[in-house]
Structure formats: structure tokens, C-alpha cells
Motif scaffolding. Sequence first.
Motif, short mmCIF file in Angstrom:
data_model
loop_
_atom_site.label_atom_id
_atom_site.label_comp_id
_atom_site.label_asym_id
_atom_site.label_seq_id
_atom_site.Cartn_x
_atom_site.Cartn_y
_atom_site.Cartn_z
N ALA A 24 27.24 52.43 -78.03
CA ALA A 24 25.78 52.35 -77.89
C ALA A 24 25.24 53.51 -77.05
O ALA A 24 24.32 54.22 -77.48
CB ALA A 24 25.38 51.00 -77.28
N PHE A 25 25.81 53.71 -75.84
CA PHE A 25 25.23 54.76 -75.00
C PHE A 25 25.70 56.15 -75.44
O PHE A 25 24.97 57.14 -75.28
CB PHE A 25 25.51 54.51 -73.51
CG PHE A 25 26.88 54.82 -73.02
CD1 PHE A 25 27.28 56.12 -72.76
CD2 PHE A 25 27.79 53.81 -72.75
CE1 PHE A 25 28.54 56.42 -72.28
CE2 PHE A 25 29.06 54.09 -72.26
CZ PHE A 25 29.44 55.39 -72.03
N SER A 26 26.89 56.27 -76.02
CA SER A 26 27.37 57.57 -76.48
C SER A 26 26.51 58.09 -77.63
O SER A 26 26.12 59.28 -77.65
CB SER A 26 28.83 57.47 -76.92
OG SER A 26 29.67 57.09 -75.85
N ILE A 27 26.21 57.23 -78.58
CA ILE A 27 25.38 57.63 -79.72
C ILE A 27 23.96 57.97 -79.27
O ILE A 27 23.36 58.95 -79.72
CB ILE A 27 25.35 56.50 -80.78
CG1 ILE A 27 26.73 56.34 -81.41
CG2 ILE A 27 24.30 56.78 -81.84
CD1 ILE A 27 27.18 57.52 -82.23
N ALA A 28 23.42 57.16 -78.35
CA ALA A 28 22.06 57.41 -77.87
C ALA A 28 21.97 58.75 -77.16
O ALA A 28 21.01 59.50 -77.33
CB ALA A 28 21.61 56.28 -76.95
N GLY A 104 10.02 60.53 -87.00
CA GLY A 104 10.79 61.74 -86.74
C GLY A 104 11.87 61.98 -87.79
O GLY A 104 11.87 61.40 -88.88
N GLN A 105 12.83 62.83 -87.43
CA GLN A 105 13.91 63.16 -88.35
C GLN A 105 14.74 61.92 -88.66
O GLN A 105 14.99 61.09 -87.79
CB GLN A 105 14.81 64.24 -87.73
CG GLN A 105 14.09 65.53 -87.40
CD GLN A 105 15.00 66.55 -86.75
OE1 GLN A 105 16.22 66.54 -86.96
NE2 GLN A 105 14.43 67.44 -85.96
N SER A 106 15.17 61.82 -89.90
CA SER A 106 15.92 60.64 -90.33
C SER A 106 17.26 60.54 -89.60
O SER A 106 17.74 59.45 -89.32
CB SER A 106 16.16 60.70 -91.84
OG SER A 106 16.87 61.87 -92.19
N GLU A 107 17.87 61.69 -89.27
CA GLU A 107 19.16 61.68 -88.59
C GLU A 107 19.02 61.08 -87.19
O GLU A 107 19.85 60.27 -86.76
CB GLU A 107 19.72 63.10 -88.50
CG GLU A 107 21.12 63.15 -87.86
CD GLU A 107 21.67 64.56 -87.81
OE1 GLU A 107 22.75 64.73 -87.21
OE2 GLU A 107 21.01 65.47 -88.35
N ARG A 112 19.56 56.17 -83.53
CA ARG A 112 18.91 55.12 -82.74
C ARG A 112 19.19 53.74 -83.33
O ARG A 112 19.36 52.77 -82.60
CB ARG A 112 17.39 55.39 -82.69
CG ARG A 112 17.04 56.63 -81.88
CD ARG A 112 15.56 56.96 -81.96
NE ARG A 112 15.23 58.11 -81.11
CZ ARG A 112 14.02 58.66 -81.03
NH1 ARG A 112 13.03 58.17 -81.76
NH2 ARG A 112 13.80 59.68 -80.22
N ILE A 113 19.24 53.65 -84.65
CA ILE A 113 19.56 52.38 -85.29
C ILE A 113 20.98 51.95 -84.94
O ILE A 113 21.24 50.78 -84.63
CB ILE A 113 19.38 52.49 -86.82
CG1 ILE A 113 17.91 52.63 -87.18
CG2 ILE A 113 19.98 51.27 -87.52
CD1 ILE A 113 17.65 52.89 -88.65
#
Length: 293
Positions: A24-28, A104-107, A112-113
Motif C-alpha cells: 500500500a505505501f510502496s505503491i503510493a 489525471g493520468q490513468s497510470e 492509487r486504486i
Amino acid sequence: MPIVLKTSPLLWTRLAALAFTCVAFSIAVHGGRVTHGTGDFCIFCWAFSFAGTLIVILVELFNLQTKAPVSWKNFPITFACYAALLCLSASIIFPLYFLKGSTGQSEIRDFRIVSTVFSCLATIAYITEVSLTKARPGEVAGYMATAPGLLKVVETFVACIIFVLISEPVLYDRHDSVKYCMSVYCICFIISAVIILLCIGEWTGCLPFPFARFLSGYALLAVVLYLSATIIWPVFNFDPKHGGQKQRPYSCSSAMGLCSWDKAMGVAILTGLNFILYLADLIYSSRLVFVSA
């Protein structure tokens, strides 16, 4: 130093929580482009939960429970309960601020999802851990593993949310009755936090009076105080006769985040919630049997 590895549902649950919060925090941080304080708070929730869970796993892996400076009957479940509440908060706040109306950008949106999904999974993992380690009916256990102990954690967490809502902008300086409500929140939060610290530090035996009797007396006091605050806060914030505003202002619809009226309403709801929690605490405390430190 011997390593004690005993696989169990509790261990797998903690490992799952460790992995979910890490993702969760790594991706964010990596691709979510979290910029302001709200995002920092969510990252803190996940990182704090990850670090605490890692410590708990390592202590039990190396069989260091007896050398820990805290009560191991009370600390792991207390931390798991706080971690569940933090991850739950992040699971609600993060999508509201970073996914709602996102163009914003889809990526970036995809990152965030993913963070939101893994935050929800971490919440489920921590709730499962609390469920696995809480005291069963008739079981003798540490205070924090009992229903009143877990309620103390939720009560202090709800109070912290109230403090956040009530402080920016300041909502308690318009009338003495509203200041009284603020004093109720502070008094109950401080005493509940002290009780939690006493249990985790195994200092309850140092008190000059019976701890169980103190818990019952405090629960009764908190119920009375929160009942009064539950009545007074809405009257002096939403009743026009006392300078309040009954209807939600139109400007709140276009404001980013929560406006002052929304925050005052949130405080009213959370005050009622904490009243119910303290009432349940009083009921449980009156018939509680636990191991005193």
C-alpha cells in the motif's frame, strides 16, 4: 539466538498484514504522486502499521517476549487494533482525496486504486488478528485483550478524530458550553490513554486503589460526561437560538474537503458514537475478570 517458527493462523494473518501495508505505501510513494498532508497521513498509517507488525513478528520469532519492556499479553492486540483503525481511516480518506473526481493520468489513478485495495486488505487482516487474539468469554486474559480494553482503543481513536475536526478551524471558542464539550473530550481521552499505557507497561499494580474499581468508576463518569456533550454540542452548533446554523451552507458543496459545518456535524456524530462506546465499556467493565499486571 534460537528462532522459534510456529506456523499458525495468527502468524499467517500478521504476515498478510505486513505484505498488504508494505504494498500500500510502496505503491503510493512510487507512482501515486501523493502531494499534500492528507496523503502523508495515509502513508504514515500504512508505514506505521508495517513497522509495528514487523517488530511483533520479530519479537515472537526470536522468542523475546519476556525481554520486551512491555506486557506481551497486552501490546500485540493493542497495536493490531490501532493498526486496523489507522488502515481503515486510510482506506476511506485516500480514495476520497485522490480518486474521487480524479481526471489525471490513468497510470497514476491505477497506482492509487492499488494502494486503496491493499489498504482495505490490510484492514481486514488486522481485524482478523484482533479477532484471533481477543479474550473469549470466561477466559482469563490481559485487560487489553478484553472487550473493555479494545473499546478503550476505539474510544481514544475516535477522540483523536474529534480533535482533528474541532481544531482547524477552531470550533470550540464561540461559547462556554462548547468549550465544556472540548474539556470532556480531553479529560476522557487523557484518562483512557493513561489506562492503556498502564496496562501495556504492566504498572496497574502500582496504583494505590483497586484497578478494576477504578475502571468501573471511570466508565460511569465518562458515560455521564459524554451524554452531556452529546446533548450540548448539537444545541450550540446547530440551533439558531444559540447562534448555530441548522441548514448546511451552500458554500460547503463547492468546498474541497470538509467545511466548518461538516466538521461540526462530524464532531456531533462522533460524540454520540463515543457515548455508545463508553456505555458499552461500562456494561462490560461491571462484569469483567482479567489478570492484573
